[in-house]
Design a protein around this motif. Structure first.
Motif, PDB file in Angstrom:
ATOM      1  N   ARG A  10      -3.931   2.481  16.977  1.00  0.00           N
ATOM      2  CA  ARG A  10      -4.362   1.925  15.690  1.00  0.00           C
ATOM      3  C   ARG A  10      -3.330   2.199  14.600  1.00  0.00           C
ATOM      4  N   LEU A  11      -2.868   3.437  14.526  1.00  0.00           N
ATOM      5  CA  LEU A  11      -1.912   3.782  13.478  1.00  0.00           C
ATOM      6  C   LEU A  11      -0.551   3.138  13.721  1.00  0.00           C
ATOM      7  N   SER A  12      -0.126   3.112  14.986  1.00  0.00           N
ATOM      8  CA  SER A  12       1.180   2.513  15.288  1.00  0.00           C
ATOM      9  C   SER A  12       1.182   1.021  14.992  1.00  0.00           C
ATOM     10  N   ASP A  13       0.089   0.348  15.323  1.00  0.00           N
ATOM     11  CA  ASP A  13       0.009  -1.092  15.021  1.00  0.00           C
ATOM     12  C   ASP A  13       0.082  -1.333  13.519  1.00  0.00           C
ATOM     13  N   LEU A  14      -0.584  -0.474  12.746  1.00  0.00           N
ATOM     14  CA  LEU A  14      -0.539  -0.633  11.300  1.00  0.00           C
ATOM     15  C   LEU A  14       0.878  -0.397  10.776  1.00  0.00           C
ATOM     16  N   VAL A  15       1.559   0.628  11.296  1.00  0.00           N
ATOM     17  CA  VAL A  15       2.941   0.886  10.871  1.00  0.00           C
ATOM     18  C   VAL A  15       3.851  -0.272  11.266  1.00  0.00           C
ATOM     19  N   ASN A  16       3.674  -0.798  12.458  1.00  0.00           N
ATOM     20  CA  ASN A  16       4.512  -1.919  12.912  1.00  0.00           C
ATOM     21  C   ASN A  16       4.299  -3.160  12.049  1.00  0.00           C
ATOM     22  N   SER A  17       3.070  -3.346  11.566  1.00  0.00           N
ATOM     23  CA  SER A  17       2.813  -4.496  10.698  1.00  0.00           C
ATOM     24  C   SER A  17       3.409  -4.293   9.305  1.00  0.00           C
ATOM     25  N   VAL A  18       3.465  -3.030   8.860  1.00  0.00           N
ATOM     26  CA  VAL A  18       4.026  -2.750   7.537  1.00  0.00           C
ATOM     27  C   VAL A  18       5.552  -2.710   7.587  1.00  0.00           C
ATOM     28  N   PHE A  19       6.117  -2.200   8.675  1.00  0.00           N
ATOM     29  CA  PHE A  19       7.573  -2.136   8.856  1.00  0.00           C
ATOM     30  C   PHE A  19       7.971  -2.986  10.056  1.00  0.00           C
ATOM     31  N   PRO A  20       7.967  -4.294   9.936  1.00  0.00           N
ATOM     32  CA  PRO A  20       8.323  -5.129  11.093  1.00  0.00           C
ATOM     33  C   PRO A  20       9.806  -4.998  11.434  1.00  0.00           C
ATOM     34  N   MET A  21      10.095  -4.912  12.715  1.00  0.00           N
ATOM     35  CA  MET A  21      11.479  -4.796  13.162  1.00  0.00           C
ATOM     36  C   MET A  21      12.248  -6.092  12.946  1.00  0.00           C
ATOM     37  N   SER A  22      11.516  -7.187  12.885  1.00  0.00           N
ATOM     38  CA  SER A  22      12.194  -8.481  12.773  1.00  0.00           C
ATOM     39  C   SER A  22      12.752  -8.718  11.377  1.00  0.00           C
ATOM     40  N   SER A  23      12.233  -8.028  10.372  1.00  0.00           N
ATOM     41  CA  SER A  23      12.681  -8.255   8.998  1.00  0.00           C
ATOM     42  C   SER A  23      13.171  -6.937   8.414  1.00  0.00           C
ATOM     43  N   ARG A  24      14.480  -6.754   8.398  1.00  0.00           N
ATOM     44  CA  ARG A  24      15.037  -5.489   7.925  1.00  0.00           C
ATOM     45  C   ARG A  24      15.054  -5.404   6.408  1.00  0.00           C
ATOM     46  N   GLY A  25      15.186  -6.524   5.733  1.00  0.00           N
ATOM     47  CA  GLY A  25      15.323  -6.480   4.284  1.00  0.00           C
ATOM     48  C   GLY A  25      14.020  -6.302   3.540  1.00  0.00           C
ATOM     49  N   SER A  26      12.880  -6.471   4.194  1.00  0.00           N
ATOM     50  CA  SER A  26      11.608  -6.409   3.481  1.00  0.00           C
ATOM     51  C   SER A  26      11.200  -4.960   3.252  1.00  0.00           C
ATOM     52  N   VAL A  27      10.628  -4.716   2.083  1.00  0.00           N
ATOM     53  CA  VAL A  27      10.155  -3.385   1.712  1.00  0.00           C
ATOM     54  C   VAL A  27       8.643  -3.449   1.558  1.00  0.00           C
ATOM     55  N   PRO A  28       7.903  -2.532   2.200  1.00  0.00           N
ATOM     56  CA  PRO A  28       6.439  -2.572   2.085  1.00  0.00           C
ATOM     57  C   PRO A  28       5.992  -2.283   0.657  1.00  0.00           C
ATOM     58  N   SER A  29       4.826  -2.804   0.327  1.00  0.00           N
ATOM     59  CA  SER A  29       4.263  -2.586  -1.008  1.00  0.00           C
ATOM     60  C   SER A  29       3.520  -1.259  -1.055  1.00  0.00           C
ATOM     61  N   LYS A  30       3.151  -0.841  -2.286  1.00  0.00           N
ATOM     62  CA  LYS A  30       2.399   0.388  -2.442  1.00  0.00           C
ATOM     63  C   LYS A  30       1.041   0.281  -1.763  1.00  0.00           C
ATOM     64  N   GLU A  31       0.444  -0.905  -1.802  1.00  0.00           N
ATOM     65  CA  GLU A  31      -0.862  -1.102  -1.165  1.00  0.00           C
ATOM     66  C   GLU A  31      -0.764  -0.904   0.347  1.00  0.00           C
ATOM     67  N   GLN A  32       0.318  -1.381   0.934  1.00  0.00           N
ATOM     68  CA  GLN A  32       0.486  -1.198   2.379  1.00  0.00           C
ATOM     69  C   GLN A  32       0.666   0.284   2.735  1.00  0.00           C
ATOM     70  N   ILE A  33       1.442   0.990   1.948  1.00  0.00           N
ATOM     71  CA  ILE A  33       1.613   2.422   2.192  1.00  0.00           C
ATOM     72  C   ILE A  33       0.285   3.152   2.003  1.00  0.00           C
ATOM     73  N   SER A  34      -0.472   2.763   0.985  1.00  0.00           N
ATOM     74  CA  SER A  34      -1.786   3.379   0.757  1.00  0.00           C
ATOM     75  C   SER A  34      -2.721   3.107   1.912  1.00  0.00           C
ATOM     76  N   ARG A  35      -2.599   1.904   2.509  1.00  0.00           N
ATOM     77  CA  ARG A  35      -3.448   1.582   3.650  1.00  0.00           C
ATOM     78  C   ARG A  35      -3.123   2.479   4.842  1.00  0.00           C
TER      79      ARG A  35
END
Length: 843
Positions: free
Chosen positions: A465-490
């Motif tokens: 469960r936790l790994s899937d959530l991390v993978n969705s917040v930090f996708p390997m396919s998109s290196r330039g994207s930065v997660p939002s505060k809401e995603q980190i809070s989730r």
């Protein structure tokens, strides 16, 4: 001619008297040619005939063990002179007869003596035969005289034995009847009032009657048989009543009732069998409760029609029946735990009474009658069976029913709580001084291990469960994207939910924290993958680039994770911090790495500004220089750089004012800023002490620069009051430069300054021929500063001491006896430093 048999016989008899050397027969022709010579030699010689035969080529054959008359006759006939051979044999026979006659005559006396001995022996034998015959006659007479009395005695003995047996039988029968009457007298009043029946005494009488009948074989006596029928009925009644009392005592945990029931069965001689039966009964009850609890058909209420909540082949309820089946499963598990508790406590209570009660007559401990040395205890046997059944059911449910697997996996904390509550209740209620507990620590571990398969699945589910959530917040396919505060809070909220779900159990909490540690490592790895490196991330001259802004966001996200996770484990046991320490350290390290290169570039830039102090002229004299209130050019540039760093970089990393930061809530970026501010102050003090020469107006100018530096650092970097030693050093160095040289040695300001700073400043008060290590080694200020960074105070003093020695040598070379006032003062300060030997203290 004599026959071969007649010829060979005497020779073989002579062979038994002497054993000469045997030679092989020779051919008939040579035998014939030597017969005459041999005969002549034999007649003339006085030697034994056997010696002659042994040396004779013809007669020696008769001494051989393998002599054959047929072969000898054939050889004599084929020799051509059989008559000569025959004559030779007759001569040999006569010679033997003469020899025998001579032997008999020479031993005549001995032969007569032996013949007399034989006559005596024959006479003695005749006497013995006569005596034996007389003895046999006497024996026959005695036998005939004793036969009738023996038969009479034997008959009387049998009659007496039968009388004794009959008497004993009558005695035992009478005793058995008396015991039976006592038993009847004991039973009769109890028919109206059963509670007045003395079960233990009745059981004792019953056992004595049955034992006596078996031991003395009273069966077959009509009166005994009739009594035995009634005794058997009474025995059944006693067993039933005793079992009711025993089971009632076990259910109600009444020691008196259990003791009475056990005593009855002990008196009946059936204690071990009864206890075995009870233990097996309770064990089967526990096993049945486990099986019923995991009976999916009963849980779902399914039937042949597959109605709502019906069960299918896979063990999964139909749509609409899942909630009901889930609740039913947990209810049955709760009931099962209660039943297991009752079973174990009841068996423990039985074992407790057995271990305390002794028979009042024999003083035998009842437990010794039930358990032999080396046998497991009753509770251990029951618990082993329950754990085995529970483990099998759990394994079967995990593999055969996806529905049960899902419930117990997602609800493992609840399942574990049920098991631990069961173990805690049993331990608490069986914790009696002097009595073994119902369950050993090993037994508890076995029960926990029975659901370990669901524990593994639960931890895997938690990690997934936790790994899937991390993978969705930090996708390997998109290196330039930065997660939002809401995603980190989730992510943090999900981690907190996982911890809260298991916080009631310390062991499970640690296991979940280990999985969370893996997730934090994954977050660090994904964040590190997103960090931008290269010139864009390190530039400090212009506004913040997109790469730097992304790094700032990653740093703040990791800082938020680090802070929140640290606060989560505050209320947990200390070992929780040890479990998460490596992963939190990784988060902290990656957060630092995201901005470390930028901070290093800023520090390098500020140091380069400070190094320009050596390009300024602090030896100017005059009132104009003393009254000039403007900062030095290098200080103005330093202020501009600090202000630029604050507005472009630090304002993004430190949203709130640094003045609100306290040591207890210091963040990653705050620590980096504090470190940079401390470095700027220390670096400035170091190079200000290296300025030479330094006039009075130059001292005023340097004091203004220090004030400007303190203001710039305090307003834009970090509150200088919270910097500790670097700030105290700056505050001490400002008045120190205005002190007279004679006042320096006793000044309290020296306590707040590194010794190397004081010694370097004293060079500005000395003569030109007293060269500093910078001048002596012809180094640039930057080179010397780098060397100072790598050395401790003791090593710096060694370099300074070398310059003082050079100065002293020059003075002595000129013949002068007086030194500059700074010389003894520097030696004094350096000597004190050598005594303290401050290890590897660095500026």
């Amino acid at each position: 001619m004599a026959s071969p048999a007649a010829v060979s016989s005497p020779f073989h008899r002579l062979a038994s008297l002497k054993n000469p050397t045997i030679s092989s027969p020779v051919n008939a022709t040579s035998a014939t040619s030597t017969v005459t010579a041999t005969t002549t030699a034999t007649t003339a010689s006085s030697s034994s005939p056997l010696d002659v035969f042994a040396n004779d080529p013809i007669l020696s054959a008769f001494l051989s063990p393998s002599f054959s008359s047929t072969s000898f006759s054939s050889a004599a006939l084929s020799s051509g002179s059989p008559a000569s051979t025959a004559e030779r044999l007759h001569h040999a026979i006569r010679l033997l007869e003469n020899q025998l006659r001579s032997e008999v005559l020479s031993r005549h006396t001995d032969l007569l003596n032996q013949l007399s001995s034989l006559n005596h022996a024959e006479h003695a034998l005749s006497t013995v035969r006569s005596a034996v015959s007389s003895l046999q006659s006497s024996v026959r007479r005695v036998r005939s005289e004793l036969s009738d009395p023996y038969k009479s005695i034997k008959s009387k003995t049998i009659q007496l034995s039968n009388l004794h047996r009959t008497t004993e039988l009558l005695q035992h029968t009478i005793r058995a009847l008396r015991l039976s009457k006592k038993l009847r007298d004991l039973i009769a009043p109890a028919e109206a009032e059963p509670e007045k029946l003395d079960l233990t005494k009745a059981a004792q009488l019953h056992c004595e009657i049955v034992t006596m009948c078996k031991e003395y074989d009273l069966g077959g006596i009509d009166v005994i048989n009739e009594e035995l029928l009634w005794v058997k009925e009474v025995g059944e009644k006693l067993r039933n009543e005793a079992m009711k009392v025993l089971e009632g005592g076990m259910e109600g945990l009444n020691q008196a009732q259990v003791g009475t029931g056990l005593q009855v069965f002990y008196n009946l001689g059936e204690l071990k069998v009864t206890v075995e039966h009870l233990v097996n009964k309770y064990k089967n009850m526990g096993v049945k409760s486990v099986n019923v609890a995991l009976d999916m058909k009963a849980i779902s209420g399914g039937g042949a029609g597959f109605g709502p909540g019906g069960i299918r082949g896979s063990g999964t309820p139909q749509i609409g029946g899942g909630v009901k089946a889930r609740e039913g499963l947990w209810q049955r598990m709760g009931t099962c735990m209660d039943q297991l508790h009752s079973v174990v406590v009841a068996v423990w209570h039985l074992q407790r009474v057995l271990s305390k009660k002794r028979d009042p007559f024999t003083h035998v401990l009842l437990l010794d009658e039930v358990i032999q040395e080396g046998d497991p205890m009753l509770t251990d046997r029951v618990w082993e069976g329950l754990v085995k059944a529970f483990a099998n059911q759990m394994k079967s449910a995990f593999t055969a029913s996806s529905f049960v697997k899902e419930i117990f996996t997602s609800g493992y904390p609840k399942l574990l709580s049920m098991i631990e509550n069961l173990l805690e209740r049993i331990s608490r209620e069986t914790d009696v001084k002097g009595v073994l507990p119902a369950i050993s620590p090993e037994g508890k571990g076995q029960m926990i291990a029975a659901i370990e398969i669901f524990q593994t699945a639960f931890l895997t589910l938690c990690l997934t469960r936790l790994s899937d959530l991390v993978n969705s917040v930090f996708p390997m396919s998109s290196r330039g994207s930065v997660p939002s505060k809401e995603q980190i809070s989730r992510i943090l909220s999900r981690i907190q939910e996982e911890i809260e779900a298991v916080h009631m159990d310390g062991r499970l909490t640690l296991l979940v924290l280990r999985e969370i540690g893996k997730v934090l490592i994954l977050v660090a790895e994904r964040a590190e993958y997103q960090i931008s490196t290269g010139p864009e991330a390190r530039q400090i001259t212009g506004p913040a680039t997109s790469a730097q802004i992304k790094n700032f966001a990653l740093c703040q996200h990791l800082q938020e994770i680090y802070t929140r996770m640290s606060s989560m484990i505050t209320g947990l046991p200390p070992i929780a911090a040890e479990v998460l320490s490596p992963s939190l350290g990784t988060i902290y390290g990656v957060a630092c790495d995201s901005v470390t290169s930028l901070f290093q570039a800023m520090i390098d830039r500020l140091e380069s500004c400070i190094l320009q102090i050596h390009d300024q002229n602090f030896s100017v004299l005059g009132m104009d220089a003393a009254t000039d209130n403007n900062a030095s050019p290098y200080m103005e540039e330093l202020q501009k750089c600090i202000l630029h760093f604050r507005s472009e970089f630090l304002s993004r990393l430190l949203p709130s004012s640094a003045n609100t930061t306290t040591a207890g809530t210091e963040t990653i970026c705050t620590r980096l800023v504090r470190s940079m501010a401390s470095r700027v102050l220390i670096f400035f003090i170091r190079h200000a002490s290296l300025v030479r020469p330094l006039s009075e107006s130059g001292k005023l100018r340097m004091a203004r620069d220090m004030a400007e530096l303190e203001l710039a650092v305090g307003q834009n970097l970090f509150p200088v009051e919270q910097l500790g030693a670097p700030y105290r050093a700056l505050r001490a160095f400002r008045p120190l430069i205005f002190l007279e040289t004679s006042q320096l040695g006793a000044s309290p300001l020296l306590q707040d300054l590194p010794p190397s700073v004081i010694l370097h400043h004293l060079y500005s008060r000395g003569p030109d021929e007293l060269q500093s290590p910078l001048q002596r080694n012809k180094l640039t200020p930057l080179q010397y500063s780098l060397w100072l960074d790598s050395q401790g105070e003791d090593q710096i003093w060694k370099g300074i001491k070398a310059t003082l020695d050079d100065y002293a040598a020059k003075v002595r070379a000129r013949g002068d006896k007086e030194f500059s006032p700074v010389y003894p003062l520097m030696l004094q300060l350096g000597s004190a430093l050598s005594v303290k030997a401050p290890g590897s203290q660095k500026s």
